[in-house]
Enzyme design. Structure first.
Site, PDB file in Angstrom:
ATOM      1  N   GLN A 112      -0.562  -7.198 -12.912  1.00 25.47           N
ATOM      2  CA  GLN A 112       0.945  -7.576 -12.240  1.00 25.47           C
ATOM      3  C   GLN A 112       1.013  -8.861 -11.150  1.00 25.47           C
ATOM      4  O   GLN A 112       1.466  -9.068 -10.378  1.00 25.47           O
ATOM      5  CB  GLN A 112       1.334  -7.118 -11.564  1.00 25.47           C
ATOM      6  CG  GLN A 112       1.504  -5.661 -11.904  1.00 25.47           C
ATOM      7  CD  GLN A 112       1.557  -4.103 -11.742  1.00 25.47           C
ATOM      8  OE1 GLN A 112       1.356  -3.696 -10.477  1.00 25.47           O
ATOM      9  NE2 GLN A 112       2.733  -3.462 -12.053  1.00 25.47           N
ATOM     10  N   LEU A 209      -4.003  -1.143  -4.923  1.00 23.50           N
ATOM     11  CA  LEU A 209      -3.334  -2.556  -5.402  1.00 23.50           C
ATOM     12  C   LEU A 209      -1.630  -2.224  -4.921  1.00 23.50           C
ATOM     13  O   LEU A 209      -1.068  -3.373  -5.366  1.00 23.50           O
ATOM     14  CB  LEU A 209      -3.753  -2.844  -6.272  1.00 23.50           C
ATOM     15  CG  LEU A 209      -5.337  -2.805  -6.716  1.00 23.50           C
ATOM     16  CD1 LEU A 209      -5.409  -3.465  -8.468  1.00 23.50           C
ATOM     17  CD2 LEU A 209      -6.039  -4.136  -6.340  1.00 23.50           C
ATOM     18  N   ASN A 241       0.160  -6.550  -2.588  1.00 23.13           N
ATOM     19  CA  ASN A 241       0.026  -5.244  -3.752  1.00 23.13           C
ATOM     20  C   ASN A 241       0.169  -6.494  -4.835  1.00 23.13           C
ATOM     21  O   ASN A 241       0.427  -7.784  -4.864  1.00 23.13           O
ATOM     22  CB  ASN A 241       1.730  -4.745  -3.291  1.00 23.13           C
ATOM     23  CG  ASN A 241       3.070  -5.996  -3.599  1.00 23.13           C
ATOM     24  OD1 ASN A 241       2.728  -5.766  -4.551  1.00 23.13           O
ATOM     25  ND2 ASN A 241       3.635  -5.726  -2.372  1.00 23.13           N
ATOM     26  N   CYS A 242      -0.053  -5.679  -6.058  1.00 19.69           N
ATOM     27  CA  CYS A 242       0.284  -6.562  -7.334  1.00 19.69           C
ATOM     28  C   CYS A 242       1.279  -5.326  -8.181  1.00 19.69           C
ATOM     29  O   CYS A 242       0.579  -5.329  -9.099  1.00 19.69           O
ATOM     30  CB  CYS A 242      -1.182  -6.048  -8.238  1.00 19.69           C
ATOM     31  SG  CYS A 242      -2.965  -6.667  -6.784  1.00 19.69           S
ATOM     32  N   VAL A 243       2.432  -5.700  -7.141  1.00 22.45           N
ATOM     33  CA  VAL A 243       3.258  -5.009  -8.009  1.00 22.45           C
ATOM     34  C   VAL A 243       4.093  -6.426  -8.789  1.00 22.45           C
ATOM     35  O   VAL A 243       3.567  -7.236  -9.010  1.00 22.45           O
ATOM     36  CB  VAL A 243       4.892  -4.087  -7.883  1.00 22.45           C
ATOM     37  CG1 VAL A 243       4.418  -2.348  -6.957  1.00 22.45           C
ATOM     38  CG2 VAL A 243       5.410  -5.291  -6.668  1.00 22.45           C
TER      39      VAL A 243
END
Lengths: 428, 349
Positions: A112, A209, A241-243
């Site tokens: 992401q 994450l 975060n890795c959205v």
């Protein structure tokens, strides 16, 4: 609590012998910056590259974007509890290098990370194409797992921003803007005839994450709480975060939260801005119930007439958004929700994973599934290896001629749910 | 430049053949303009020309759907139109349905733009609004004077492949399609303004009217699990190692069907997740965490369930549209049923 933001307008960035701001140009001593960041056993190497608006440059995979700031007066420091003591921030004076940002990028952590194009059609969708970007391309140490890598990359970005921010400590700002929120009773009494408005600030905390930090605390572990709006401007909230790139709040988004600035703009005129209720987006039902119960309770407790609720991410957090909206409305507090849409590439599907008739006032940041073609850029900072794999890409996204066909989901900040952009969607 | 070739469709009534008593009129092709086509001709000026008109009785069309459709499609194809127009049907229900059906068929089969026009309560609007542009009209032929200019204008735009504006600007019925637009103000500002209006009790326009969700009634509980044939279906993205079908990490455009016959459990050597919405580490280490083949094999062995189906179905639920999800399930639910599966465990992430 009162905070002065001193904006130092940055109109160019260059490498130089000494890191300083002079005549609107930020000069960066590259080797000193690298030396500062490389002092981390988790990082094998870092290269620093500059990207300017209008260039034929593509930055990818982008993890985080951070604005250089420095605390020049008042308690605390930038990113309290993470890069310094946990002193309560948000008062005194903070200088901002306005117009530039640190962008962390490198080998992918999850699926992401995003794309920032500095020109072309993609540039219209990301606010970061308008900034002078100091890009850190980070190579992790061998054998480092992705949690360690995420943390190392996150910390490198924050450290770089704080280190660069120091260059603005003794510079006379071009603009000084002051923001003030008083204690609840004083604030309510100041504008007794105006509606009392709060801001319910949902933080991405799905875990693994997908994490956000508040004064260094993993926000999964908080119960909803109150913040002065100015605390956010000093980095009380930051991204880990890795959205999906399009609707994750980078640290830059938090530092410049537009809901807060828009509410301050209307403050004392049409509304009485009372403060910020932060809450999370945990994946367990009990957590969702508890947190939404508490946002409703706090909104009532503060005697609010209305709130704006902003979301981060999509799908699972749609349920948190609707729970917050529903419960707050049932307390007699009016709501407007800020979200984005996943209506399919053809726009014909329903846009959210949850809905309720009480959510009758929605501001949308656009359909993240809409396709875009990003032409080849002359220069790539980072690497194109992951183009097909990142969320919003598909097999064949990266075409042989170097152009990319993908959903706007891949573009960092494209459908930001803090209302950072003008992009929206409408019914055809 | 040569004129844009238009083929127009009318029912027996608007073609002047007759009312209900002539509703069994078979498909007929007339060269040139008939009836309401005159009003369109005036609007087209020199830009477009109605080369022929196809007429069919409403009863005949609706009662002989397959045959009539085939005949009409053949007629249209031979006329080599650049655009096909049907109606206006105003408030005539069967006529509206015929206009919509033929337009949709022409669009799909011939790949040319199509256009119709109807009154908002005509059932054809709801049946076909997603498939085609339907210009708004009054409920009777008296509305032709306003319908014709709107139809002609949109038809020319469609034929010339120009950008089509929003429904209120072009005069067509809302199609229910979300399209991105850049507004004048930032989202945060729009939110504050909307909240101020909502608090004052002033009128405001939500940017996304909430959809009505369809609720699925759960099936009754399985009475005897020891005789159940159980299947696994997941939106958690578990696929054979290497993701052979290249299911996307988000916004999946497909699903996969994978053989697990003879497998005692999934392993990190044989399976992985394609899902991009969660941290894949734990799913990749032990894919049974998302698709519990191991636990079900144990239950199969001990007789707690009858058997585990030889195939599982998998897609990625991350940002995948509801319409796509429904379409996948419609397909494989039939397969599961035909394979004698009596219960399904759906795992999500």
């Amino acid at each position: 609590m009162r905070l002065e933001i001193g904006e130092i307008l940055i109109r160019d960035i260059q490498f130089g012998d000494r890191t300083k701001v002079s005549g609107g140009t930020l000069y960066i001593n590259k080797s000193e910056l690298v030396a500062k960041l490389i002092d981390d056993e988790h990082i094998k190497s870092i290269s620093v590259e500059l990207a300017k608006p209008g260039e034929s440059t593509r930055i990818t995979p982008v993890k985080d974007v951070i604005e250089p700031r420095v605390k020049v007066d008042g308690p605390g420091n930038i990113f309290p509890g993470v890069l310094g003591k946990v002193t309560t921030a948000g008062s005194g004076r903070t200088h901002v290098l306005k117009g530039c940002a640190v962008v962390s990028c490198g080998k992918i952590v999850g699926f992401q990370e995003g794309i920032i194009d500095m020109s072309g059609p993609g540039a219209d969708y990301t606010p970061f194409s308008k900034l002078f970007n100091i890009v850190l391309v980070i190579e992790p140490a061998a054998g480092l797992d992705q949690y360690g890598y995420e943390k190392a990359a996150r910390m490198a970005g924050l450290k770089a921003a704080v280190w660069l921010g120091e260059a603005g400590r003794n510079v006379q700002p071009d603009n000084i803007i002051s923001y003030e929120t008083k204690s609840v009773l004083e604030q309510a009494a100041e504008y007794p005839d105006l509606p009392k408005i709060g801001y319910v600030y949902m933080l991405q905390t799905q875990g693994l994450l997908h994490d956000t930090y508040v004064y260094g605390v993993d926000a999964k572990k908080i119960v909803p709480s109150l913040l002065y709006p100015t605390e956010v401007m000093d980095g009380a909230i930051l991204s880990g975060n890795c959205v999906s790139a399009c609707d994750k709040n980078t640290t830059y988004h938090h530092q410049n939260n537009p809901v807060i600035t828009s509410l301050y703009e209307a403050h004392g005129k049409e509304i009485n801005f009372m403060g910020v209720i932060i809450t999370n987006e945990n994946v367990f039902l009990a957590d969702k119930e508890r947190s939404s119960n508490w946002t409703a309770k706090l909104a009532k407790f503060l005697g609010l007439d209305g709130v704006i609720i902003s979301q981060e991410g999509f799908g699972n957090p749609d349920t948190d958004l609707i729970m917050n909206c529903k419960k707050i409305e049932k307390e007699g507090v009016k709501t407007v929700i800020l979200t984005d849409e996943y209506a399919g590439r053809d726009g014909a599907s329903q846009s959210l994973a949850d809905s309720d008739p009480l959510a009758d006032a929605v501001v949308t940041a656009g359909n993240a599934n809409e396709l875009i073609v990003l032409p080849k850029m002359d220069r790539v900072i980072g690497m194109l290896d992951y183009t097909d794999k990142i969320a919003g890409g598909f097999s064949g996204s990266l075409r042989p001629d170097g152009s990319i066909e993908a959903e706007i989901q891949v573009i960092t900040g494209a459908t930001n749910e803090l209302g950072f952009n003008r992009l929206s969607a409408t019914m055809y | 430049m040569s004129k844009i070739r238009v083929v127009h469709y009318l029912n027996q009534f608007f073609a002047g053949i007759g009312g209900e008593e002539k509703a069994d009129h078979k498909p007929e092709l007339r060269i040139g303009i008939v009836g309401p086509g005159m009003a369109l001709k005036k609007e087209f000026g020199e830009e477009a020309e109605i080369v022929s008109t196809i007429i069919c009785g409403d009863s005949y069309f609706n009662e002989n759907l397959k045959e009539a459709s085939a005949q009409i499609l053949k007629m249209i194809r031979e006329q080599k139109p650049d655009i096909f127009m049907a109606g206006p049907a105003f408030n005539a229900g069967r006529y509206g349905a015929a206009c919509g059906t033929i337009c949709k068929m022409v669009k799909e089969e011939l790949g040319i733009p199509v256009l119709s026009a109807m009154y908002e309560e005509n059932p054809g609007v709801d049946m076909f609004r997603k498939d085609l542009f339907i210009i708004k009209t009054a409920d009777s032929a008296a509305g032709m004077r306003t319908a014709a200019p709107a139809m002609a204008k949109l038809a020319l735009k469609l034929a010339k492949k120009e950008e089509i504006g929003p429904p209120e600007a072009e005069g067509y019925h809302v199609r229910g399609i979300r399209k991105n637009v850049f507004r004048d103000k930032l989202g945060s500002k729009r939110a504050v303004e909307m909240l101020v209006k909502k608090l004052k009790g002033d009128e405001f326009v939500t940017e996304y009217p909430m959809p009505q969700f369809d609720n699925v009634t759960p099936s009754p509980a399985v009475k005897d699990m020891s005789r159940a044939k159980l299947a696994l279906v997941t939106s958690g993205g578990i696929v054979p190692k290497g993701n052979p079908d290249r299911i996307e990490s988000s916004s999946a455009s497909k699903y996969g069907k994978y053989d697990i016959s003879g497998l005692a459990a999934l392993t990190s050597e044989t399976s992985e997740t394609a899902h991009g919405g969660y941290d894949p580490v734990y799913a990749n280490k032990d894919p049974n965490r998302v698709l519990p083949v191991d636990a079900l094999r144990d239950m199969e062995k001990s007789g707690r369930i009858g058997s585990l189906h030889n195939y599982y179905y998998s897609t990625v639920g991350n940002g995948t549209s509801v319409a796509n999800s429904r379409a996948y399930a419609l397909e494989f639910a039939h397969e599961l049923k035909n394979d004698g599966v009596t219960a399904v465990i759906l795992t999500s992430t």
